[in-house]
Design an enzyme around this catalytic site. Structure first.
Site, PDB file in Angstrom:
ATOM      1  N   ARG A  22      -1.201  -2.161  -4.452  1.00 39.92           N
ATOM      2  CA  ARG A  22      -2.790  -1.576  -4.460  1.00 39.92           C
ATOM      3  C   ARG A  22      -2.771  -0.416  -5.292  1.00 39.92           C
ATOM      4  NH1 ARG A  22      -4.742  -1.181   0.950  1.00 39.92           N
ATOM      5  NH2 ARG A  22      -6.636  -2.174   0.490  1.00 39.92           N
TER       6      ARG A  22
ATOM      7  N   ASP B 264     -14.700   2.708  -1.380  1.00 41.99           N
ATOM      8  CA  ASP B 264     -14.262   1.827  -0.074  1.00 41.99           C
ATOM      9  C   ASP B 264     -15.017   0.930   0.588  1.00 41.99           C
ATOM     10  OD1 ASP B 264     -12.226   1.095   1.623  1.00 41.99           O
ATOM     11  OD2 ASP B 264     -12.313   3.163   2.810  1.00 41.99           O
TER      12      ASP B 264
ATOM     13  N   LYS C 240      -9.560  -2.156  -5.730  1.00 40.83           N
ATOM     14  CA  LYS C 240     -10.794  -2.562  -4.857  1.00 40.83           C
ATOM     15  C   LYS C 240     -11.881  -2.553  -5.820  1.00 40.83           C
ATOM     16  CE  LYS C 240      -9.580  -0.428  -0.336  1.00 40.83           C
ATOM     17  NZ  LYS C 240      -9.911   0.322   0.647  1.00 40.83           N
TER      18      LYS C 240
ATOM     19  N   GLU D 133     -16.530  -4.085   7.085  1.00 38.81           N
ATOM     20  CA  GLU D 133     -16.185  -2.763   7.804  1.00 38.81           C
ATOM     21  C   GLU D 133     -17.359  -1.970   7.941  1.00 38.81           C
ATOM     22  OE1 GLU D 133     -12.815  -0.838   6.292  1.00 38.81           O
ATOM     23  OE2 GLU D 133     -13.206   0.872   7.087  1.00 38.81           O
TER      24      GLU D 133
ATOM     25  N   GLU E  20      -3.334   6.957   1.812  1.00 44.50           N
ATOM     26  CA  GLU E  20      -3.563   7.342   3.129  1.00 44.50           C
ATOM     27  C   GLU E  20      -2.314   7.443   3.848  1.00 44.50           C
ATOM     28  OE1 GLU E  20      -6.592   4.153   4.236  1.00 44.50           O
ATOM     29  OE2 GLU E  20      -7.869   5.563   3.408  1.00 44.50           O
TER      30      GLU E  20
ATOM     31  N   LYS F  45       0.965  -1.245  -0.065  1.00 44.94           N
ATOM     32  CA  LYS F  45       0.131   0.008  -0.033  1.00 44.94           C
ATOM     33  C   LYS F  45       0.898   1.304  -0.024  1.00 44.94           C
ATOM     34  CE  LYS F  45      -3.353   2.428   2.984  1.00 44.94           C
ATOM     35  NZ  LYS F  45      -4.325   2.068   4.063  1.00 44.94           N
TER      36      LYS F  45
HETATM   37  C1  GCV Z   1      -5.964  -0.980   6.003  1.00 47.81           C
HETATM   38  C2  GCV Z   1     -10.149   1.782   4.379  1.00 47.81           C
HETATM   39  C3  GCV Z   1     -10.029   1.577   5.882  1.00 47.81           C
HETATM   40  C4  GCV Z   1      -8.514   1.266   6.470  1.00 47.81           C
HETATM   41  C5  GCV Z   1      -7.716   0.472   5.479  1.00 47.81           C
HETATM   42  C6  GCV Z   1      -7.924   1.202   4.015  1.00 47.81           C
HETATM   43  C7  GCV Z   1      -7.094   0.231   2.992  1.00 47.81           C
HETATM   44  O1  GCV Z   1      -9.590   3.136   4.321  1.00 47.81           O
HETATM   45  O2  GCV Z   1     -10.814   2.135   6.770  1.00 47.81           O
HETATM   46  O3  GCV Z   1      -8.583   0.794   7.783  1.00 47.81           O
HETATM   47  O4  GCV Z   1      -6.438   0.464   5.679  1.00 47.81           O
HETATM   48  O5  GCV Z   1      -9.059   1.199   3.661  1.00 47.81           O
HETATM   49  O6  GCV Z   1      -7.787  -0.527   2.314  1.00 47.81           O
HETATM   50  O7  GCV Z   1      -6.046   0.342   2.710  1.00 47.81           O
END
Ligand code: GCV
Length: 663
Positions: free
Chosen positions: A307, A353, A348, A381, A274, A270
């Protein structure tokens, strides 16, 4: 049904009754997977009175054989053939992996595998990589806990800051995964914190121990690594992927990984996502970044799963030109053809998300010269966090069957040449998944990864049959129908009481459980509904909006781009419309919001009632756990209904046409 300290899930001893009663001949030579097959059959025979031999066996009712000859040719190393003639059922494979999958197929068939005649049928997985990513931290993270977005207790792999000493449960996990077709596992969080970074180097022995426990079930181990590893672990001044010392560092580290784990699967990364480090810091592209790691893995046959979850998480909600949904496509499509053959872009399934409803990501199908893997989320989630029943089989199936080019173009399940990946929902909870019915998500994922065209309803049937062995219950029909009733429509039910018409989010920030209509609306992570007194939804059309709809190929740009043709369930994802806008269903948007919230709650009440009526047919511990979760689901569903309905009543000023009380 429990064995030891944890639930037997879809492999209760009774599921092996048909195999365990037979005389079996295993004609397969040696090897760890063949030994696994032998162990499985021998255990079943020990329990049900059959017999397994490795030679002779003229009177065998089940033959499990590995053949190098024409009968095994074309099956690949994971496929198998099944036939039944003259009272003997035969499974043929070219090696231990295929034989193991063949054995589990016979288990699924039960007595049907031993009836009548059966012409030879061949089974092969459609996707070579069927993978679970665990977002597990070795150390307990102060905010995220041990498993990020984990709702099933602690990690299966890590405890007390290191790999578990007793890996028996990991082996049992591998067994469950093999029985639904999963063949790869990444054992740590994609958000790689400092402790976990060391798994790549000085702590690789712990990963090797986990790999040893998973290998007997045909599962390869993968590791999430930080892009900054050469700096964090190698003390280099840079992680620039084009720097010679950085590339040499990755080569050296990877060579040592393969010394420890000869069949290591590869890295998951990743990057620039973020806040995680990535190639942008050095003015390099994601292809430069991925290829540096791919080059290090290439001599050993390893893969880097890179990713594509790359977006600006420092947005200003007043700036309507920034659209998080556009980001992955904008970043990655210009790089098509630049990625190494062993670099897989992990996308994804939707552009946002893992919301309860999203369109399929337009990136899938838009990079024909790149291997893509599709990522779904078994961990719930945004879909009830394993406190709510939300069986995601139909959602995943819809994604896998979607044709990005429309017409008779390839489906997502065919375009995912790099595999199908799910974020795992399993932890050290005795039921594996917190909510016992969430096991159905894990099972369904594996089966759809094996065959993306499979009918999810048939997969659900299979899971019910294996897990609950209804033929041994006092009332097989009531049990099967009841389980179907509570699971089959549960995704639709969840959607009805949460965020409407594709708008997404509306969750409590941070932990993402429970409603907060404006929770993320004015935050830097993105803006999702733009509700005001006149209307709601995000204008993503090309004509007047962010242009996101224009990223689609084939007919979809037009279909999604116009209010007239956009499907109802995605309307607010693509368009900002007045509350009085009439949907294809004939209801106005505002009335749809009110009605479906009430319907969703009523459906949860009904599901809770059905479940209560199964008390005499389900193991008491499992029944009680589900019953307790239904109380919470109902409480939460009512909260969602009341918050969403009150919010839109106040914003729009339009009363409910049916005059119900809106809090
Ligand atoms: C692992 C979302 C989730 C995060 C996750 C992120 C990702 O933002 O809230 O917890 O991080 O996706 O897929 O990297």
């Amino acid at each position: 049904m429990r064995t030891g300290d944890f639930d037997a899930a879809w492999l209760p001893p009774a599921a092996f009754r048909a195999v365990g009663r037979r005389r079996t001949l295993l004609r397969a030579g040696d090897g760890p997977l063949v030994d696994t097959v032998h162990g499985e059959v021998a255990d079943a025979c020990g329990r049900f009175g059959g017999r397994v031999v490795r030679d002779g066996g003229e009177d065998a009712e089940l033959v499990l054989e590995v053949t190098g000859g024409p009968a095994g040719a074309g099956l690949g190393d994971e496929g198998f053939a099944l036939a039944r003639r003259g009272g003997t059922t035969t499974v043929t494979a070219s090696g231990g992996r295929g034989l193991l999958y063949g054995l589990f197929h016979v288990v699924r068939l039960g007595e049907d595998a031993f009836r009548g005649e059966r012409p030879r049928e061949e089974h092969r997985p459609a996707l070579a990589v069927r993978m679970l990513d665990h977002w597990d931290n070795v150390a307990v993270h102060p905010v995220m806990g041990q498993v990020e977005r984990g709702y099933a207790g602690g990690s299966l792999f890590w405890a007390d800051g290191r790999a578990r000493g007793d890996l028996g449960r990991v082996r049992a996990y591998g067994r469950l995964l093999a029985a639904c077709g999963v063949n790869a596992v990444a054992v740590n969080n994609v958000n790689v914190h400092e402790t976990e970074a060391h798994l790549l180097t000085d702590r690789i022995g712990e990963v090797a121990a986990i790999a040893d426990a998973l290998r007997p079930y045909g599962i390869r181990t993968h590791l999430s690594v930080t892009f900054a590893a050469p700096m964090v672990l190698g003390s280099l001044p840079t992680a620039d992927p084009l720097d010679a010392a950085v590339r040499a560092w990755w080569r050296g580290a990877t060579a040592r990984v393969y010394e420890a784990i000869g069949d290591f699967g590869g890295y998951v990364v990743k990057a620039d996502s973020e806040g995680r480090p990535g190639p942008f810091a050095y003015g390099r592209s994601h292809a430069d970044g991925a290829n540096a790691l791919a080059a290090a893995l290439e001599p050993y046959g390893g893969t880097v799963h890179w990713r594509t979850f790359v977006y600006d998480h420092h947005q200003d909600w007043r700036d309507r030109s920034t659209d998080r949904a556009r980001a992955a496509y904008d970043h990655f499509t210009p790089l098509d053809g630049e990625f190494a053959p062993n670099a897989v872009l992990q996308v994804k399934h939707g552009p946002m998300d893992f919301q309860v409803r999203e369109p399929v990501s337009p990136l899938i199908g838009a990079m024909p010269r790149t291997r893509l893997a599709v990522e779904v989320q078994a961990t719930q989630e945004y879909t009830g966090q394993q406190r709510h029943v939300c069986w995601l089989g139909p959602m995943w199936s819809e994604v896998l069957r979607f044709r990005p080019e429309g017409g008779s173009g390839p489906r997502v399940g065919e375009l995912a040449r790099g595999g199908l990946v799910a974020v795992s929902n399993a932890g050290d909870d005795p039921f594996w998944t917190g909510h016992p019915l969430a096991q159905a998500n894990l099972y369904t994922f594996g089966r759809l990864a094996w065959d993306p065209r499979a009918d999810p309803g048939a997969v659900l049937d299979e899971w019910i049959r294996l897990t609950f062995t209804p033929e041994r219950s006092a009332d097989p029909v009531r049990l099967t129908d009841g389980l179907h009733a509570v699971l089959d429509g549960s995704w639709a039910t969840y959607e009805k009481y949460t965020a409407p018409l594709g708008v997404g989010f509306m969750v409590q920030p941070g932990h993402h459980y429970g409603p907060s209509v404006d929770g993320y609306e004015y935050s830097p992570w993105g803006t999702y509904h733009f509700a005001d007194r006149d209307g709601v939804g995000v204008d993503r059309s090309t004509a007047t909006g962010t242009g996101y709809a224009g990223q689609y190929a084939g007919p979809w740009a037009e279909v999604y781009g116009s209010v007239e043709t956009c499907p109802d369930e995605l309307l607010l994802f693509f368009h900002h419309v007045p509350y009085g806008h009439v949907l294809h269903s004939g209801r106005t948007v505002i009335q749809h919001i009110y009605d479906t919230r009430f319907e969703g709650v009523a459906e949860v009440e009904e599901a809770r009632r059905v479940w209560a009526g199964l008390a005499d047919l389900v193991d008491p511990a499992r029944h009680a756990r589900v019953a307790e979760r239904y109380e919470e689901q109902l409480r939460s569903a009512r909260e969602w209904r009341d918050q969403v309905n009150s919010y839109f009543l106040r914003k729009s000023g339009v009363p409910d046409a049916r005059g119900r009380t809106i809090h």
